[in-house]
Every structure is written in structure tokens, then in C-alpha cells.
Scaffold this active site. Structure first.
Site, PDB file in Angstrom:
ATOM      1  N   LYS A 195      11.596  14.558 -47.843  1.00 52.14           N
ATOM      2  CA  LYS A 195      11.328  15.366 -46.644  1.00 52.14           C
ATOM      3  C   LYS A 195      12.605  16.092 -46.222  1.00 52.14           C
ATOM      4  O   LYS A 195      13.698  15.743 -46.694  1.00 52.14           O
ATOM      5  CB  LYS A 195      10.841  14.459 -45.516  1.00 52.14           C
TER       6      LYS A 195
ATOM      7  N   TYR B  46      40.967  26.979 -29.157  1.00 53.11           N
ATOM      8  CA  TYR B  46      40.441  27.128 -27.789  1.00 53.11           C
ATOM      9  C   TYR B  46      40.835  25.964 -26.894  1.00 53.11           C
ATOM     10  O   TYR B  46      40.811  24.805 -27.314  1.00 53.11           O
ATOM     11  CB  TYR B  46      38.912  27.186 -27.817  1.00 53.11           C
TER      12      TYR B  46
HETATM   13  C1  PLP Z   1      12.244   9.090 -43.973  1.00 57.21           C
HETATM   14  C2  PLP Z   1      11.296   8.022 -44.253  1.00 57.21           C
HETATM   15  C3  PLP Z   1      11.554   7.059 -45.232  1.00 57.21           C
HETATM   16  C4  PLP Z   1      12.867   6.939 -45.960  1.00 57.21           C
HETATM   17  O1  PLP Z   1      13.757   6.166 -45.200  1.00 57.21           O
HETATM   18  P1  PLP Z   1      15.262   5.897 -45.734  1.00 57.21           P
HETATM   19  O2  PLP Z   1      15.857   5.048 -44.676  1.00 57.21           O
HETATM   20  O3  PLP Z   1      15.905   7.245 -45.804  1.00 57.21           O
HETATM   21  O4  PLP Z   1      15.136   5.262 -47.046  1.00 57.21           O
HETATM   22  C5  PLP Z   1      10.557   6.161 -45.539  1.00 57.21           C
HETATM   23  N1  PLP Z   1       9.384   6.190 -44.881  1.00 57.21           N
HETATM   24  C6  PLP Z   1       9.099   7.072 -43.921  1.00 57.21           C
HETATM   25  C7  PLP Z   1       7.781   7.044 -43.224  1.00 57.21           C
HETATM   26  C8  PLP Z   1      10.051   8.023 -43.550  1.00 57.21           C
HETATM   27  O5  PLP Z   1       9.789   8.897 -42.592  1.00 57.21           O
END
Ligand code: PLP
Length: 378
Positions: free
Chosen positions: A36, A271
């Protein structure tokens, strides 16, 4: 989405992601590649192709749009992998692509389920889907108390076919929170056994990266690996740090030094004049700033860059496209040379966790944000 026209270069080593995948497979059963958010900033299609070469046949993406993009890519390369959509369908337009691109949506509410059943009935076509349960994240998903009604609704809507059941752990990366994790695992097992009694023998998954590496007892038929694929250790800084040993970060970020000049003792820089030289210094002005997702939060936090193989402390405020660092002890720092913001060669490489700690965040956010920049694959 990328940040265009800047000098930052995100280098992604796909071989590292493949090696991390192999390591995770050796610790758990079937590993689903969580890609994702553009594969946590590493590139959706590039990472999917790399994982597919290691035998990964199931991916989890964020949205329906991301799923559609991945399906087009996989189809063009002759792959028919399963694609789970973690967020969605959310709005009406999200429904037709599920059928068009054979996406497995994670369904976690009656509202979603009814809409899915209506769409299936309207077009007269079944759809495989994944049931999402809330066992302790309190974010999305059916609860155990929803089971009777859920089973009724599933019987009434045979075109909507559950093939998987998922839940997500809230504390898998905190060794001190094992009790919470075990309570979640028990609730999930209770839900699965009720589904099985009703005739739904589903592929179940609960473990994220930390669950894979640290909690074999919560492994089911498959596991969902995200952060560890990209080489960050979910247990970094905890008593269980050793469990993530062997993971290799895949992302390196570097940019060009624009200018090198002296900063005499007593002169301030950037800055707000928040930093004043206490001795005669040489500073490098580097082409990276908060517009490149090199956060302004890195100001005044002992953040460092890697210049000519040495550590160069950030001095003064991080600006929109420029940041200064102290190169007094680095004679090789010259305009046009590279400054490394993340990763790098040798023992002084900047780890994702180290950059995250200066930034006040976690490796996940470091990857997602810096990954918005132009990427090259090495
Ligand atoms: C992002 C996600 C993961 C992966 O989690 P990690 O801690 O990055 O391994 C697994 N399951 C769901 C539902 C997620 O949203």
C-alpha cells in the site's frame, strides 16, 4: 504522485526487498506483500514485480485505484496474483472496478457488505472478498458481536463469497504489550471458529511484520508483511531488536551539495538565526528541504547527513529546498558532490530508525514521505 523538478534521488535496491521477503518466508507461512501507499514509497509496480520473482502471489494495496493500477501492471507481465484492497470500497465509484480487476476487498462493515451484495445482484456476478474483523485496533472491521447478523447476511447474499478473514494487531512491535496481542489473537481465533462452524473455512491472517518475526503463535495460513519487506526492523530500539536482525533497508536518499563556504565564529545561519557558530566552521548547503519531504522538524534535533563517508550535523533551520550541514572536518565536501540523507555505505550509514528518531516519527513515515521523490532502481 511524486515531487517533481527537485534534486533529491531516492535509490531503491530491489534485491534487498527480495532478500527481506525470503527472510520473512523463512519465519512464517505464506507471506502477503503489503505494498500500500506506493509500497511504502518504494514503488508499487517495481516492488510487486520483484516480490513476484520470489514467489509472492498475493499483494495488499491501499485503495481500489491502487489495486486497479497493480492489476494492469501484473496482467501486462502475465501474472494473475491476488490483490487485496485494504481500504475500500469507500464510495460508489469504488465498486465496479472490484469486478473489472478481480480485486479482493477487505469488507468490515454492514454498509459495505450490503452495497457489495447489491452490486453483485445488479450485475449478476459473484465476487470473492475478505472479511475484516476488529479484535483491538478499534479502527475498522466487524466485531465478534456482529457474527450472528454477519452470518445471516452472508447466507442471504451468496454472490458475495468470503475467502479470507483478517484482523490487525495494535501492539505486535511492543514486547511489553504481549498481553494485549494475545487477547487480540484469542478474539480472532474465537471468530474463526465460529465462521468455521457456519461452514466458512477461510484463509486467515493476523500477523504484520512484527507478528511474523516475534509471535509465531499468532501465525495462521498467511501473514501480511509491510515494513520488514523494506528493511526496517519493527523491533528497533526494543528488547527484541535481535528478531529483526538480517533485514536490509532498501531505500537510500541522496542529493547534491550546492555550495560550500565558511561560517566564521559568531556568525549565525539560516532563518531565525537559531544557530550561531561557536568556532570558525565550514558549512555545506545541500539541495534538500521540507518541499522534498526532508522535514523542517529535523531542525535542532542533532540530525546528520553523510558527506564523503563522514557524518555532517545539520545546522540551522531546514528550509524549503535547502539545508545546511557542518562539514568543518570533511575536506572532501565540495559543490556538486552527494550528501546522503538516508542510508549510505559503511558503518556510518544512516538507518531508517535513526532518521526517524531525529524526525520524531517512525521508519514507516520516513519511507512514505521521502519516497515521494524521484526514484531510481539499482
Ligand atoms: C499496513 C498493514 C500491514 C503491514 O504492517 P507492517 O507493520 O508494515 O508489517 C498489515 N496489515 C494491514 C491491515 C495493514 O494496513
Amino acid at each position: 504522485m511524486t515531487i517533481a523538478f527537485n534534486k533529491l534521488e531516492v535509490r531503491v535496491r530491489l534485491a534487498a526487498i527480495r532478500a527481506n521477503y525470503r527472510l520473512l518466508c523463512s519465519r512464517g507461512s505464506r507471506v502477503i506483500g503489503v505494498i500500500k501507499a506506493d509500497a511504502y514509497g518504494h514503488g508499487l509496480t517495481e516492488v510487486a514485480s520483484a516480490l513476484a520473482k520470489e514467489g509472492c502471489d498475493t499483494f495488499a494495496v491501499g485503495t481500489v485505484e491502487e489495486g486497479a493500477a497493480l492489476r494492469r501492471h501484473l496482467a501486462a507481465t502475465g501474472l494473475s496474483s491476488r490483490i487485496i484492497v485494504l481500504l475500500g470500497p469507500i464510495e460508489p465509484d469504488d465498486f465496479p472496478p472490484l469486478w473489472e480487476h478481480s480485486l479482493l476487498p477487505l469488507i468490515g462493515s454492514f454498509r459495505q457488505l450490503e452495497a457489495l451484495a447489491r452490486q453483485a445482484a445488479r450485475i449478476g456476478k459473484g465476487l470473492d472478498m475478505c472479511l475484516k474483523f476488529d479484535t483491538g485496533m478499534a479502527r475498522l472491521g466487524f466485531g465478534a458481536e456482529d457474527l450472528p447478523r454477519l452470518l445471516d447476511r452472508l447466507r442471504e447474499a451468496p454472490l458475495v463469497r468470503p475467502v479470507m478473514a483478517s484482523s490487525h494487531l495494535a501492539t505486535a512491535d511492543q514486547p511489553e504489550s504481549v498481553d494485549y496481542l494475545m487477547a487480540q489473537a484469542e478474539r480472532f481465533t474465537f471468530i474463526l471458529s465460529n465462521l468455521a462452524k457456519a461452514g466458512y473455512q477461510l484463509e486467515a491472517n493476523l500477523a504484520n511484520s512484527a507478528g511474523i518475526l516475534g509471535h509465531p503463535s499468532v501465525h495462521h495460513q498467511s501473514q501480511r508483511a509491510g515494513i520488514a519487506l523494506y528493511g526496517a526492523n519493527p523491533f528497533a530500539g526494543s528488547a527484541w531488536e535481535h528478531l529483526g536482525r538480517g533485514l536490509t533497508p532498501a531505500m537510500t536518499v541522496r542529493t547534491r551539495i550546492v555550495s560550500v563556504h565558511s561560517l566564521p565564529r559568531g556568525c549565525s545561519i539560516s532563518y531565525g538565526c537559531t544557530y550561531t557558530a561557536e568556532r570558525d566552521m565550514r558549512v555545506a548547503i545541500v539541495a534538500a528541504g521540507y518541499a522534498d519531504a526532508y522535514s523542517r522538524t529535523l531542525t535542532g534535533k542533532s540530525a546528520q547527513m553523510l558527506v564523503a563517508g563522514r557524518r555532517a550535523p545539520v545546522v540551522g533551520r531546514v528550509c524549503m529546498q535547502l539545508t545546511a550541514c557542518d562539514v568543518s572536518d570533511i575536506p572532501d565536501a565540495r559543490p556538486g558532490e552527494w550528501a546522503t540523507l538516508l542510508g549510505g555505505d559503511g558503518p556510518l550509514a544512516i538507518s531508517p530508525e535513526e532518521l526517524a528518531s531525529w524526525w520524531g516519527t517512525i521508519s514507516y513515515e520516513v519511507f512514505c514521505l521521502l519516497g515521494l521523490n524521484r526514484r531510481v532502481y539499482i
